[in-house]
Design an enzyme around this catalytic site. Structure first.
Site, PDB file in Angstrom:
ATOM      1  N   ASP A 142     -10.805   2.394  26.707  1.00 35.20           N
ATOM      2  CA  ASP A 142     -12.409   1.829  26.757  1.00 35.20           C
ATOM      3  C   ASP A 142     -12.872   2.642  27.695  1.00 35.20           C
ATOM      4  O   ASP A 142     -12.652   2.618  28.760  1.00 35.20           O
ATOM      5  CB  ASP A 142     -12.313   0.356  27.123  1.00 35.20           C
ATOM      6  CG  ASP A 142     -11.877  -0.628  25.692  1.00 35.20           C
ATOM      7  OD1 ASP A 142     -12.156  -0.109  24.872  1.00 35.20           O
ATOM      8  OD2 ASP A 142     -11.410  -1.498  26.335  1.00 35.20           O
ATOM      9  N   HIS A 168      -5.698   1.739  22.523  1.00 30.16           N
ATOM     10  CA  HIS A 168      -5.489   0.708  21.444  1.00 30.16           C
ATOM     11  C   HIS A 168      -6.401   1.201  20.055  1.00 30.16           C
ATOM     12  O   HIS A 168      -7.141   2.418  20.363  1.00 30.16           O
ATOM     13  CB  HIS A 168      -6.071  -0.754  21.934  1.00 30.16           C
ATOM     14  CG  HIS A 168      -7.660  -0.466  22.608  1.00 30.16           C
ATOM     15  ND1 HIS A 168      -7.695  -0.257  23.700  1.00 30.16           N
ATOM     16  CD2 HIS A 168      -8.736  -1.190  22.060  1.00 30.16           C
ATOM     17  CE1 HIS A 168      -9.051  -0.492  24.020  1.00 30.16           C
ATOM     18  NE2 HIS A 168      -9.591  -0.836  23.037  1.00 30.16           N
ATOM     19  N   HIS A 189      -7.858   4.760  21.657  1.00 26.72           N
ATOM     20  CA  HIS A 189      -8.914   4.996  22.798  1.00 26.72           C
ATOM     21  C   HIS A 189      -8.589   4.029  23.897  1.00 26.72           C
ATOM     22  O   HIS A 189      -7.692   3.249  23.754  1.00 26.72           O
ATOM     23  CB  HIS A 189     -10.381   4.914  22.485  1.00 26.72           C
ATOM     24  CG  HIS A 189     -10.679   3.755  22.232  1.00 26.72           C
ATOM     25  ND1 HIS A 189     -10.111   2.765  20.978  1.00 26.72           N
ATOM     26  CD2 HIS A 189     -11.379   2.663  22.684  1.00 26.72           C
ATOM     27  CE1 HIS A 189     -10.806   1.664  21.152  1.00 26.72           C
ATOM     28  NE2 HIS A 189     -11.153   1.351  22.171  1.00 26.72           N
ATOM     29  N   ARG A 240     -15.789  -9.286  24.114  1.00 24.64           N
ATOM     30  CA  ARG A 240     -15.012  -8.846  24.609  1.00 24.64           C
ATOM     31  C   ARG A 240     -15.784  -8.459  26.294  1.00 24.64           C
ATOM     32  O   ARG A 240     -16.990  -8.270  26.519  1.00 24.64           O
ATOM     33  CB  ARG A 240     -15.115  -7.233  24.290  1.00 24.64           C
ATOM     34  CG  ARG A 240     -13.866  -6.469  25.291  1.00 24.64           C
ATOM     35  CD  ARG A 240     -13.845  -4.899  24.790  1.00 24.64           C
ATOM     36  NE  ARG A 240     -14.616  -4.045  25.433  1.00 24.64           N
ATOM     37  CZ  ARG A 240     -14.700  -2.815  25.169  1.00 24.64           C
ATOM     38  NH1 ARG A 240     -14.167  -2.375  24.071  1.00 24.64           N
ATOM     39  NH2 ARG A 240     -15.303  -2.170  26.058  1.00 24.64           N
TER      40      ARG A 240
HETATM   41  C1  SIN Z   1     -12.256  -2.424  21.069  1.00 27.57           C
HETATM   42  O1  SIN Z   1     -12.400  -3.178  22.156  1.00 27.57           O
HETATM   43  O2  SIN Z   1     -11.900  -1.187  21.234  1.00 27.57           O
HETATM   44  C2  SIN Z   1     -11.991  -3.357  19.747  1.00 27.57           C
HETATM   45  C3  SIN Z   1     -10.842  -3.959  19.618  1.00 27.57           C
HETATM   46  C4  SIN Z   1     -10.465  -4.892  18.373  1.00 27.57           C
HETATM   47  O3  SIN Z   1     -11.518  -5.092  17.768  1.00 27.57           O
HETATM   48  O4  SIN Z   1      -9.197  -5.193  18.244  1.00 27.57           O
END
Ligand code: SIN
Length: 273
Positions: free
Chosen positions: A101, A249, A99, A264
């Site tokens: 974000d 990612h 995805h 995050r």
């Molecule tokens: C995310 O922000 O999508 C999670 C990424 C992660 O936990 O490595």
């Protein structure tokens, strides 16, 4: 001004590790170097950044306004800080599907900065994929076909499934949904990038449903090709800063029942074109 940072590419296609910087306190010249490295490599990584939540927010805010996640309540007192956490009681983890974000937003985030402070002994890597490379690897005929098409990015199916898994009541709650070009032009690099993802993209507007399903299936499989990827192995206090406009990612949950925790921050982007 000369800065002290070193940028070491992880692969020829995507990702670089930056050293020689303390993200607790970044001068303007170093910030510009980080911005340049992000534009060049799509995602940049840092080690040994034992920084506070406030410093992480300050760093993110220097790249743009921080946004609150549409389905995550955030850290107490810091709604714009998303908690990334999994342990033995977890039923799911954040980001376990390819995805970009919150692409369901009208103005999807330009970038996200994640710091992990607890990591499993092994596993818990994050994969990143370069969407310029994915676009450029398509045949000219398919590029031409996709040019000008738009797609629906709907938050509801994914977020409601998350809520069902963790037992969170979302009755009556509305989620963002937006229509974006299938191929977008990056506002800084001017390069074209594939902009559909498995988490949020539900339909190509201009096609019949069966056609849209088939083309999206093809594009989602294309994004999974390993030559577009790098894989980041976290250590405690590693940080990653990725550009959501030209990368996707996927967080790998291969470490149950171990614990993985971090914070995050997410930076507002503009409307894709
Ligand atoms: C995310 O922000 O999508 C999670 C990424 C992660 O936990 O490595």
């Amino acid at each position: 001004m000369q800065t002290t940072i070193t940028v070491d590419p992880l692969t020829p296609t995507i990702g670089a590790e930056i050293s020689g910087v303390d993200l607790e306190d970044v001068d303007d010249a170093t910030l510009e170097d980080i911005r340049r490295a992000l534009t060049e490599h799509g995602v940049v990584f840092f080690r040994d950044q034992d920084i506070s939540v406030e410093s992480q927010k300050t760093l993110g805010a220097r790249f743009g306004e921080l946004v609150v996640h549409p389905n995550d309540p955030g850290l107490e007192g810091h709604p714009e800080v998303m908690i990334i956490h999994a342990d033995e009681s977890s039923k799911r983890v954040a980001g376990e599907v390819w995805h970009s974000d919150v692409s369901c937003s009208e103005t999807p985030p330009m970038g996200s900065i994640l710091r992990l402070y607890i990591v499993p002994e092994t596993g818990g890597d994050t994969l990143f994929a370069n969407m310029y490379a994915a676009y450029e690897a398509l045949s000219d005929r398919l590029k031409g076909f996709l040019d000008g098409l738009t797609a629906v990015h709907d938050g509801a199916p994914y977020y409601r499934e998350v809520n069902r898994l963790i037992g969170r009541d979302d009755e009556g709650r509305a989620y963002p949904s937006a229509v974006h070009p299938v191929i977008r032009t990056h506002p800084v690099s001017g390069r074209r990038a594939l902009f559909v993802n498995e988490m949020f993209t539900t339909r190509i507007v201009e096609l019949a449903t069966t056609e849209s399903d088939a083309i999206l299936r093809l594009l989602f499989a294309h994004v999974r090709r390993p030559e577009f990827h790098c894989r980041f192995q976290w250590r405690a206090n590693s940080m990653a800063f990725w550009d959501n406009r030209c990368t996707q990612h996927h967080a790998v949950w291969d470490y149950w029942p171990a614990t993985r925790s971090g914070y995050r921050v997410t930076i507002r982007g503009d409307r894709p074109h």
